[in-house]
Design a protein around this motif. Structure first.
Motif, PDB file in Angstrom:
ATOM      1  N   HIS A 118      33.808  61.815  48.757  1.00 60.26           N
ATOM      2  CA  HIS A 118      32.490  61.187  48.589  1.00 60.26           C
ATOM      3  C   HIS A 118      32.629  59.702  48.265  1.00 60.26           C
ATOM      4  N   ASP A 119      31.681  58.896  48.778  1.00 65.86           N
ATOM      5  CA  ASP A 119      31.730  57.454  48.497  1.00 65.86           C
ATOM      6  C   ASP A 119      30.468  56.930  47.827  1.00 65.86           C
ATOM      7  N   ASP A 120      29.494  57.832  47.537  1.00 60.24           N
ATOM      8  CA  ASP A 120      28.278  57.394  46.855  1.00 60.24           C
ATOM      9  C   ASP A 120      27.610  58.608  46.223  1.00 60.24           C
ATOM     10  N   ARG A 163      30.309  74.436  38.036  1.00 60.27           N
ATOM     11  CA  ARG A 163      31.696  73.971  38.160  1.00 60.27           C
ATOM     12  C   ARG A 163      31.810  72.885  39.213  1.00 60.27           C
ATOM     13  N   GLU A 164      31.184  73.106  40.352  1.00 60.63           N
ATOM     14  CA  GLU A 164      31.272  72.129  41.442  1.00 60.63           C
ATOM     15  C   GLU A 164      30.628  70.799  41.054  1.00 60.63           C
ATOM     16  N   VAL A 165      29.498  70.835  40.350  1.00 61.57           N
ATOM     17  CA  VAL A 165      28.867  69.590  39.904  1.00 61.57           C
ATOM     18  C   VAL A 165      29.816  68.832  38.978  1.00 61.57           C
ATOM     19  N   LEU A 166      30.448  69.552  38.047  1.00 63.74           N
ATOM     20  CA  LEU A 166      31.390  68.914  37.123  1.00 63.74           C
ATOM     21  C   LEU A 166      32.555  68.294  37.887  1.00 63.74           C
ATOM     22  N   GLU A 167      33.138  69.038  38.840  1.00 63.02           N
ATOM     23  CA  GLU A 167      34.264  68.532  39.629  1.00 63.02           C
ATOM     24  C   GLU A 167      33.868  67.322  40.473  1.00 63.02           C
ATOM     25  N   MET A 215      28.532  60.617  38.796  1.00 59.06           N
ATOM     26  CA  MET A 215      29.162  59.565  39.584  1.00 59.06           C
ATOM     27  C   MET A 215      30.180  60.212  40.515  1.00 59.06           C
ATOM     28  N   VAL A 216      30.678  59.459  41.466  1.00 55.61           N
ATOM     29  CA  VAL A 216      31.667  59.981  42.410  1.00 55.61           C
ATOM     30  C   VAL A 216      32.972  60.244  41.659  1.00 55.61           C
ATOM     31  N   ARG A 217      33.450  61.485  41.699  1.00 55.16           N
ATOM     32  CA  ARG A 217      34.703  61.858  41.056  1.00 55.16           C
ATOM     33  C   ARG A 217      35.768  62.250  42.075  1.00 55.16           C
ATOM     34  N   ILE A 262      23.751  68.066  48.744  1.00 54.58           N
ATOM     35  CA  ILE A 262      23.559  68.580  47.388  1.00 54.58           C
ATOM     36  C   ILE A 262      24.934  68.895  46.819  1.00 54.58           C
ATOM     37  N   PRO A 263      25.221  68.503  45.564  1.00 54.86           N
ATOM     38  CA  PRO A 263      26.528  68.845  44.996  1.00 54.86           C
ATOM     39  C   PRO A 263      26.710  70.359  44.924  1.00 54.86           C
TER      40      PRO A 263
END
Length: 136
Positions: free
Chosen positions: A100-102, A50-54, A93-95, A33-34
């Protein structure tokens, strides 16, 4: 054992799928989970957004607190708070390609067959969801 406080967002798509990121690092390979570590004096819901945005580039609005559960990892007790959130801007998407790769949505049925690929936190979330302690 040291304690870390973490927070993350449960994000669903129009089909009810749950967004997970695939961590692919030398120490961990897992779907999760993000989310991430709560900074000192930071509100846990602010951490989750914040973590989801990053991690995904998507801006979210927190809908509500879902619950929390602890798990042990390395030398830490991780206390993780989950928040239901909706994407208000951007597409996940992966930032952080070094971590992370997916990034994709999984139906609850798909997640049932993937327990060995999920992070301890994600397994905890699914257990709480199936038991009815959490509803999304």
């Amino acid at each position: 054992m040291n304690q870390l406080k973490l927070a993350g967002c449960v994000i669903r798509n129009e089909d009810g799928g749950i967004l997970l990121l695939h961590r692919n690092t030398p120490r961990r390979v897992q779907w999760e989970i993000p989310g991430g570590k709560i900074d000192q004096d930071e509100d846990p819901s602010a951490t989750a957004a914040r973590e989801v945005l990053e991690e995904t580039g998507a801006e979210v609005a927190i809908v509500r607190h879902l619950g929390e559960k602890a798990f042990e990892e390395d030398v830490y007790t991780m206390v993780y708070s989950w928040y239901l959130a909706e994407v208000v801007s951007g597409s996940p998407m992966v930032r952080e390609p070094d971590t992370h790769d997916d990034c994709r949505f999984f139906s609850p049925a798909e997640l049932d067959g993937m327990a060995h690929e999920l992070s301890p936190n994600t397994r905890n979330f699914l257990t709480e969801l199936k038991s009815g302690k959490i509803s999304i």
